[in-house]
Write a protein that holds these residues in place. Structure first.
Motif, PDB file in Angstrom:
ATOM      1  N   UNK A  50       0.785  -1.112   0.164  1.00 38.85           N
ATOM      2  CA  UNK A  50      -0.007  -0.133  -0.025  1.00 38.85           C
ATOM      3  C   UNK A  50       0.999   1.280  -0.010  1.00 38.85           C
ATOM      4  N   UNK A  51       0.470   2.224  -1.012  1.00 43.45           N
ATOM      5  CA  UNK A  51       1.540   3.155  -1.194  1.00 43.45           C
ATOM      6  C   UNK A  51       0.811   4.524  -0.652  1.00 43.45           C
ATOM      7  N   UNK A  52       1.829   5.614  -0.188  1.00 42.12           N
ATOM      8  CA  UNK A  52       1.301   6.902   0.126  1.00 42.12           C
ATOM      9  C   UNK A  52       1.076   7.706  -1.008  1.00 42.12           C
ATOM     10  N   UNK A  53       0.025   8.475  -1.309  1.00 41.04           N
ATOM     11  CA  UNK A  53      -0.170   9.581  -2.275  1.00 41.04           C
ATOM     12  C   UNK A  53       1.034  10.679  -2.374  1.00 41.04           C
ATOM     13  N   UNK A  54       1.617  10.408  -1.171  1.00 39.31           N
ATOM     14  CA  UNK A  54       2.593  11.868  -1.410  1.00 39.31           C
ATOM     15  C   UNK A  54       4.066  11.479  -1.874  1.00 39.31           C
ATOM     16  N   UNK A  55       4.163  10.069  -2.132  1.00 39.84           N
ATOM     17  CA  UNK A  55       5.224   9.545  -2.596  1.00 39.84           C
ATOM     18  C   UNK A  55       5.384   9.777  -4.223  1.00 39.84           C
ATOM     19  N   UNK A  56       6.402  10.394  -4.629  1.00 38.20           N
ATOM     20  CA  UNK A  56       6.745  10.783  -6.168  1.00 38.20           C
ATOM     21  C   UNK A  56       6.897   9.684  -6.683  1.00 38.20           C
ATOM     22  N   UNK A  57       6.194   9.505  -7.877  1.00 38.59           N
ATOM     23  CA  UNK A  57       6.125   8.240  -8.675  1.00 38.59           C
ATOM     24  C   UNK A  57       5.476   6.993  -8.066  1.00 38.59           C
ATOM     25  N   UNK A  58       4.575   7.186  -7.131  1.00 35.69           N
ATOM     26  CA  UNK A  58       3.832   5.896  -6.530  1.00 35.69           C
ATOM     27  C   UNK A  58       3.040   5.228  -7.788  1.00 35.69           C
ATOM     28  N   UNK A  59       2.283   6.291  -8.531  1.00 36.99           N
ATOM     29  CA  UNK A  59       1.762   5.720  -9.780  1.00 36.99           C
ATOM     30  C   UNK A  59       2.349   4.841 -10.839  1.00 36.99           C
ATOM     31  N   UNK A  60       3.835   5.043 -10.906  1.00 33.43           N
ATOM     32  CA  UNK A  60       4.394   4.145 -11.688  1.00 33.43           C
ATOM     33  C   UNK A  60       4.743   2.655 -10.818  1.00 33.43           C
ATOM     34  N   UNK A  61       4.576   2.436  -9.622  1.00 33.27           N
ATOM     35  CA  UNK A  61       5.056   1.222  -9.102  1.00 33.27           C
ATOM     36  C   UNK A  61       3.961   0.635  -8.503  1.00 33.27           C
ATOM     37  N   UNK A  62       2.701   1.158  -8.350  1.00 36.33           N
ATOM     38  CA  UNK A  62       1.444   0.662  -7.691  1.00 36.33           C
ATOM     39  C   UNK A  62       0.412   0.945  -8.535  1.00 36.33           C
ATOM     40  N   UNK A  63      -0.845   0.180  -8.505  1.00 39.33           N
ATOM     41  CA  UNK A  63      -1.949   0.575  -9.285  1.00 39.33           C
ATOM     42  C   UNK A  63      -2.729   1.384  -8.454  1.00 39.33           C
ATOM     43  N   UNK A  64      -3.681   2.485  -9.065  1.00 44.12           N
ATOM     44  CA  UNK A  64      -4.222   3.295  -8.137  1.00 44.12           C
ATOM     45  C   UNK A  64      -4.921   2.749  -7.003  1.00 44.12           C
ATOM     46  N   UNK A  65      -5.742   1.604  -7.108  1.00 46.70           N
ATOM     47  CA  UNK A  65      -6.242   1.160  -6.083  1.00 46.70           C
ATOM     48  C   UNK A  65      -5.666   0.841  -4.890  1.00 46.70           C
ATOM     49  N   UNK A  66      -4.386   0.723  -4.807  1.00 53.49           N
ATOM     50  CA  UNK A  66      -3.321   0.575  -3.732  1.00 53.49           C
ATOM     51  C   UNK A  66      -2.706   1.790  -3.155  1.00 53.49           C
ATOM     52  N   UNK A  67      -3.060   2.897  -3.558  1.00 53.71           N
ATOM     53  CA  UNK A  67      -2.650   4.071  -3.056  1.00 53.71           C
ATOM     54  C   UNK A  67      -3.616   4.869  -2.317  1.00 53.71           C
ATOM     55  N   UNK A  68      -3.118   5.564  -1.015  1.00 51.71           N
ATOM     56  CA  UNK A  68      -4.079   5.863  -0.084  1.00 51.71           C
ATOM     57  C   UNK A  68      -3.602   7.448   0.280  1.00 51.71           C
ATOM     58  N   UNK A  69      -4.368   8.257   1.256  1.00 53.55           N
ATOM     59  CA  UNK A  69      -3.696   9.457   1.628  1.00 53.55           C
ATOM     60  C   UNK A  69      -3.862   9.537   3.088  1.00 53.55           C
ATOM     61  N   UNK A  70      -4.241   8.372   3.780  1.00 58.67           N
ATOM     62  CA  UNK A  70      -4.051   8.658   5.345  1.00 58.67           C
ATOM     63  C   UNK A  70      -4.402   7.110   5.771  1.00 58.67           C
ATOM     64  N   UNK A  71      -4.271   7.109   7.032  1.00 63.15           N
ATOM     65  CA  UNK A  71      -4.228   5.773   7.917  1.00 63.15           C
ATOM     66  C   UNK A  71      -5.761   5.229   7.684  1.00 63.15           C
ATOM     67  N   UNK A  72      -6.750   6.081   7.596  1.00 57.90           N
ATOM     68  CA  UNK A  72      -8.112   5.653   7.510  1.00 57.90           C
ATOM     69  C   UNK A  72      -8.314   4.839   6.415  1.00 57.90           C
ATOM     70  N   UNK A  73      -7.740   5.580   5.258  1.00 58.77           N
ATOM     71  CA  UNK A  73      -7.501   5.026   3.700  1.00 58.77           C
ATOM     72  C   UNK A  73      -6.907   3.478   3.898  1.00 58.77           C
ATOM     73  N   UNK A  74      -5.855   3.540   4.509  1.00 54.54           N
ATOM     74  CA  UNK A  74      -5.184   2.011   4.752  1.00 54.54           C
ATOM     75  C   UNK A  74      -6.097   1.078   5.213  1.00 54.54           C
ATOM     76  N   UNK A  75      -6.792   1.350   6.410  1.00 49.74           N
ATOM     77  CA  UNK A  75      -7.668   0.365   7.016  1.00 49.74           C
ATOM     78  C   UNK A  75      -8.786  -0.111   5.937  1.00 49.74           C
ATOM     79  N   UNK A  76      -9.386   1.178   5.336  1.00 50.38           N
ATOM     80  CA  UNK A  76     -10.364   0.650   4.721  1.00 50.38           C
ATOM     81  C   UNK A  76      -9.868  -0.425   3.293  1.00 50.38           C
TER      82      UNK A  76
END
Length: 347
Positions: free
Chosen positions: A269-295
């Motif tokens: 699961x990747x953080x949305x503030x990591x530059x290039x995260x869209x290159x290494x993970x699909x959008x479905x696995x990118x979150x912006x906070x801990x609530x998003x991780x839990x969900x």
């Protein structure tokens, strides 16, 4: 080429009580270079033999003198208080930095050998004079390296990627919803924002060196574990969280934890503030906070073992393509071989 390689770490499993993320990819890179016809000479002490009791001397060469080489490859070491800046006779002293200084004095400044300085931890100061030396090329394990540096990513063995089966990995029994394997170093902010809130809602474990944990009494920290235990841990886990120091996030540096997890079928699961995260993970696995991780973990638990789960793993595997060993070895050759040729022609 005959390449002198300076690294402070291990080729094998090493010992538990030491940080060395290079164990996941260093031997892969060494063997890849050897397979291309190069000969590597290791210039730091043989820690595998001395500390871990693993004998690789029949396959690899160590030389703690100043052997004849064509080029130098440095895994950059930096000053660490109480460890490598103390006198050699001091308790707890490690001589990695002193040895690196000797190598730079002899090979870089003395002989002017072509040198690839691999700043794997992004510790080389941006104004360090060594950057301006004509025979130095700085490489970083980042998708977006700093000005003047080139990208040299942590390599993944092609055969391991080719052998990974998303459907089989998705069907594996996974009893841990969330894990993190790695050390605390400069990750407190990311841990507090992403991992800690999700850990309140999902069973989890954290392994690695985390000396300051008072802020998260609800988190299960298990301490350091042997390197050989990391892959089985990821094979038990449904997800892991990619946690990055700010300097990594800014330039898109993803550590070995990315491919260690993906190859074991553990979804990062990747953080949305990591530059290039869209290159290494699909959008479905990118979150912006801990609530998003839990969900997200709750969602992944619902689809675990299904074709949709397998497609997510397959997507993650596809995005590891830039990390393939077959893409990284030519980077080293492109840096060192022309320089070696030019210097030989000049002589």
């Amino acid at each position: 080429m005959r390449i002198g390689y300076s690294f402070w770490g291990f080729l094998g499993n090493g010992v538990t009580d030491t940080p060395d993320g290079g164990r996941s990819h260093r031997r892969v890179l060494v063997d890849g270079l050897n397979d291309r016809g190069h000969h590597l000479v290791f210039l730091q002490p043989n820690r595998d033999l001395v500390e871990a009791g693993e004998d690789f001397t029949g396959r690899y060469t160590w030389d703690e003198r100043l052997p004849t080489i064509d080029a130098l490859l440095l895994e950059w070491r930096w000053p660490i208080a109480g460890r490598n800046v103390t006198s050699c006779a001091s308790p707890g002293h490690t001589c990695d930095l002193h040895r690196q200084e000797d190598l730079i004095r002899a090979y870089v400044r003395g002989l002017g050998l072509p040198t690839l300085l691999w700043d794997k931890d992004l510790r080389l100061a941006k104004d360090d004079p060594i950057r301006s030396l004509p025979n130095i090329m700085v490489c970083e394990a980042a998708l977006f390296p700093n000005d003047g540096a080139r990208s040299l990513l942590f390599p993944v063995h092609d055969a391991h990627m080719d052998a990974a089966d998303p459907e089989l990995l998705a069907k594996a029994h996974r009893d841990l919803p969330l894990v993190y394997a790695g050390n605390q170093y400069d990750r407190d902010a990311a841990f507090d924002r992403f991992f800690a809130p999700a850990a309140k809602r999902h069973r989890h474990v954290v392994v690695g060196k985390w000396p300051r944990t008072d802020s998260w009494p609800h988190v299960t920290f298990l301490g350091r574990r042997q390197f050989s235990e990391i892959e089985p841990l990821h094979r038990r886990a449904l997800t892991t969280m990619l946690l990055a120091p700010e300097r990594y996030a800014e330039c898109g540096q993803f550590t070995q934890r990315l491919f260690e997890a993906v190859l074991a079928g553990c979804l990062p699961i990747g953080a949305s503030n990591m530059r290039g995260i869209d290159q290494v993970l699909p959008e479905e696995l990118v979150v912006s906070d801990g609530v998003g991780v839990a969900r997200l973990i709750e969602h992944l638990e619902r689809i675990a073992g299904t074709a949709r789960h397998a497609r997510l793993i397959a997507d993650c595997l596809d995005r590891l393509e830039p990390f393939r060993l077959s893409h990284q070895v030519p980077v080293i050759e492109s840096v060192l071989e022309p320089a070696v040729t030019d210097s030989e022609g000049a002589r």
